[in-house]
Design a protein around this motif. Structure first.
Motif, short mmCIF file in Angstrom:
data_model
loop_
_atom_site.label_atom_id
_atom_site.label_comp_id
_atom_site.label_asym_id
_atom_site.label_seq_id
_atom_site.Cartn_x
_atom_site.Cartn_y
_atom_site.Cartn_z
N PHE A 41 56.83 -19.76 -9.45
CA PHE A 41 55.45 -19.34 -9.26
C PHE A 41 55.32 -18.19 -8.27
CE2 PHE A 41 55.01 -23.55 -11.07
CZ PHE A 41 54.06 -23.30 -12.04
N ARG A 42 56.39 -17.50 -8.00
CA ARG A 42 56.42 -16.38 -7.07
C ARG A 42 55.31 -15.36 -7.35
NH1 ARG A 42 60.04 -13.49 -3.98
NH2 ARG A 42 59.62 -11.27 -4.07
N GLU A 43 55.09 -15.02 -8.61
CA GLU A 43 54.13 -13.98 -8.98
C GLU A 43 52.75 -14.54 -9.36
OE1 GLU A 43 54.80 -10.69 -8.62
OE2 GLU A 43 56.71 -11.39 -7.76
N GLN A 44 52.47 -15.78 -9.01
CA GLN A 44 51.19 -16.39 -9.34
C GLN A 44 50.05 -15.70 -8.59
OE1 GLN A 44 49.04 -17.66 -11.31
NE2 GLN A 44 50.03 -19.66 -11.59
N SER A 45 48.89 -15.67 -9.21
CA SER A 45 47.65 -15.18 -8.60
C SER A 45 46.70 -16.37 -8.47
CB SER A 45 47.01 -14.11 -9.48
OG SER A 45 47.84 -12.99 -9.59
N GLY A 46 45.88 -16.35 -7.44
CA GLY A 46 44.91 -17.42 -7.26
C GLY A 46 44.53 -17.57 -5.81
N VAL A 47 44.25 -18.80 -5.41
CA VAL A 47 43.91 -19.09 -4.02
C VAL A 47 44.92 -20.09 -3.48
CG1 VAL A 47 41.46 -18.55 -4.25
CG2 VAL A 47 42.24 -20.88 -4.67
N GLN A 55 46.49 -30.87 7.92
CA GLN A 55 45.23 -30.37 8.46
C GLN A 55 45.08 -28.91 8.03
OE1 GLN A 55 42.86 -32.18 10.31
NE2 GLN A 55 44.16 -33.84 9.60
N MET A 56 44.00 -28.60 7.33
CA MET A 56 43.77 -27.26 6.82
C MET A 56 43.63 -26.27 7.98
SD MET A 56 40.68 -26.01 4.29
CE MET A 56 40.89 -27.40 3.21
N VAL A 57 44.40 -25.17 7.91
CA VAL A 57 44.33 -24.15 8.96
C VAL A 57 43.96 -22.77 8.43
CG1 VAL A 57 45.92 -25.34 10.53
CG2 VAL A 57 46.82 -23.67 8.92
N TYR A 58 44.08 -22.54 7.12
CA TYR A 58 43.83 -21.20 6.59
C TYR A 58 43.63 -21.27 5.08
CZ TYR A 58 44.51 -16.17 5.79
OH TYR A 58 44.34 -14.86 5.44
N VAL A 59 42.72 -20.44 4.58
CA VAL A 59 42.50 -20.31 3.14
C VAL A 59 42.63 -18.84 2.80
CG1 VAL A 59 40.82 -20.58 1.27
CG2 VAL A 59 40.93 -22.29 3.10
N GLY A 60 43.34 -18.53 1.73
CA GLY A 60 43.52 -17.13 1.34
C GLY A 60 43.60 -16.98 -0.17
N GLN A 61 43.72 -15.73 -0.59
CA GLN A 61 43.86 -15.43 -2.01
C GLN A 61 45.05 -14.51 -2.23
OE1 GLN A 61 41.06 -12.43 -3.72
NE2 GLN A 61 39.86 -12.88 -1.87
N ALA A 62 45.57 -14.57 -3.43
CA ALA A 62 46.73 -13.76 -3.79
C ALA A 62 46.51 -13.17 -5.17
CB ALA A 62 48.00 -14.61 -3.78
N GLY A 63 46.89 -11.92 -5.34
CA GLY A 63 46.86 -11.32 -6.66
C GLY A 63 45.77 -10.29 -6.89
N ALA A 64 44.81 -10.19 -5.99
CA ALA A 64 43.75 -9.20 -6.19
C ALA A 64 44.32 -7.78 -6.13
CB ALA A 64 42.64 -9.37 -5.15
N GLY A 65 45.30 -7.56 -5.27
CA GLY A 65 46.01 -6.29 -5.22
C GLY A 65 47.38 -6.51 -5.83
N ASN A 66 48.40 -5.99 -5.19
CA ASN A 66 49.74 -6.22 -5.72
C ASN A 66 50.50 -7.27 -4.91
OD1 ASN A 66 50.08 -4.70 -3.46
ND2 ASN A 66 51.26 -3.06 -4.41
N GLN A 67 49.81 -8.03 -4.08
CA GLN A 67 50.45 -9.09 -3.31
C GLN A 67 50.19 -10.43 -3.98
OE1 GLN A 67 49.00 -8.65 0.69
NE2 GLN A 67 50.68 -7.29 1.19
N LYS A 68 51.21 -10.95 -4.61
CA LYS A 68 51.11 -12.23 -5.31
C LYS A 68 51.35 -13.38 -4.32
CE LYS A 68 50.61 -10.07 -9.22
NZ LYS A 68 49.30 -9.77 -9.72
N PHE A 70 53.78 -15.55 -3.52
CA PHE A 70 54.97 -15.59 -2.66
C PHE A 70 54.86 -14.59 -1.51
CE2 PHE A 70 59.17 -14.21 -1.35
CZ PHE A 70 59.85 -15.41 -1.19
N THR A 71 54.44 -13.38 -1.82
CA THR A 71 54.34 -12.33 -0.80
C THR A 71 53.34 -12.72 0.29
OG1 THR A 71 54.90 -10.65 -2.43
CG2 THR A 71 53.84 -9.88 -0.42
N ARG A 72 52.18 -13.24 -0.12
CA ARG A 72 51.17 -13.64 0.86
C ARG A 72 51.70 -14.78 1.74
NH1 ARG A 72 48.15 -11.61 3.20
NH2 ARG A 72 46.37 -12.99 3.16
N LEU A 73 52.33 -15.78 1.13
CA LEU A 73 52.86 -16.88 1.93
C LEU A 73 53.95 -16.40 2.88
CD1 LEU A 73 53.06 -19.62 -0.85
CD2 LEU A 73 51.44 -19.54 1.07
N LYS A 74 54.83 -15.55 2.39
CA LYS A 74 55.91 -15.04 3.25
C LYS A 74 55.35 -14.25 4.43
CE LYS A 74 60.34 -12.66 3.16
NZ LYS A 74 61.38 -12.06 2.32
N GLN A 75 54.28 -13.49 4.20
CA GLN A 75 53.64 -12.77 5.30
C GLN A 75 53.21 -13.74 6.39
OE1 GLN A 75 50.44 -10.70 3.37
NE2 GLN A 75 51.61 -8.82 3.12
#
Length: 173
Positions: A41-47, A55-68, A70-75
């Motif tokens: 699921f490295r290239e998955q898009s979504g939230v 305990q929830m600490v952060y909510v984000g999205q991936a795929g709107a640009g070219n960061q899918k 995996f890239t967002r999580l690795k950041q």
């Protein structure tokens, strides 16, 4: 349908973040078929949602640009959130094709308003696990949950090594 697949409370330590020419993976198998081939699921898009011990600490999205995904999580393993989370859930909009690849974002039928509302509600219920919600989120039957698979590049876990040592010791007796 809005959401095609999802993974709940995957472990950050079971992700191979990459090394050298190996780019890393986000591996999962269908919850309904644990013997199926792994899907990356490295290239998955979504939230996605980051947690520190559930305990929830952060909510984000991936795929709107070219960061899918995996890239967002690795950041987040290197930015101001580094060391502040150890689990994540994700909700993907790209379906898994029969060959195991992810479909293009544009694939799929348009969602109706009730489907969109059910999916938004389901994301929030699964991500936040509110105590007063007795029913689970309603994604529908066509949305598939995936369970995390530890990447073999990481080697055995501490628990696996201890179990192997214990079993070897038992055999030696």
């Amino acid at each position: 349908m809005l959401i095609k697949n999802y993974g709940l409370f995957w472990s950050e330590k079971d992700v191979f973040w990459g090394a050298g020419s190996n780019a890393g993976t986000l591996l999962g198998v269908p919850a309904k078929n644990l013997t199926a081939d792994e899907i990356n699921f490295r290239e998955q898009s979504g939230v996605y949602v980051l947690y520190a011990d559930y305990q929830m600490v952060y909510v984000g999205q991936a795929g709107a640009g070219n960061q899918k995904l995996f890239t967002r999580l690795k950041q987040h393993t290197r930015d101001s959130l580094a060391g502040r989370w150890n689990q994540f859930s994700w909700f993907g909009i790209r379906k898994v094709k029969t060959n195991g690849d992810l479909a293009a974002e544009a694939d799929g039928a348009h969602s109706t308003l009730p489907q969109v509302l059910n999916h938004i509600e389901a994301i929030l219920i699964h991500a936040a696990e509110p105590k007063q919600n007795r029913q689970g989120g309603r994604f529908g039957e066509s949305v598939e949950q995936y369970l995390q698979r530890r990447d073999e590049n990481l080697g055995p876990t501490s628990e696996e090594m201890i179990r192997a040592m214990w079993e070897a010791q038992q055999k030696a007796r």
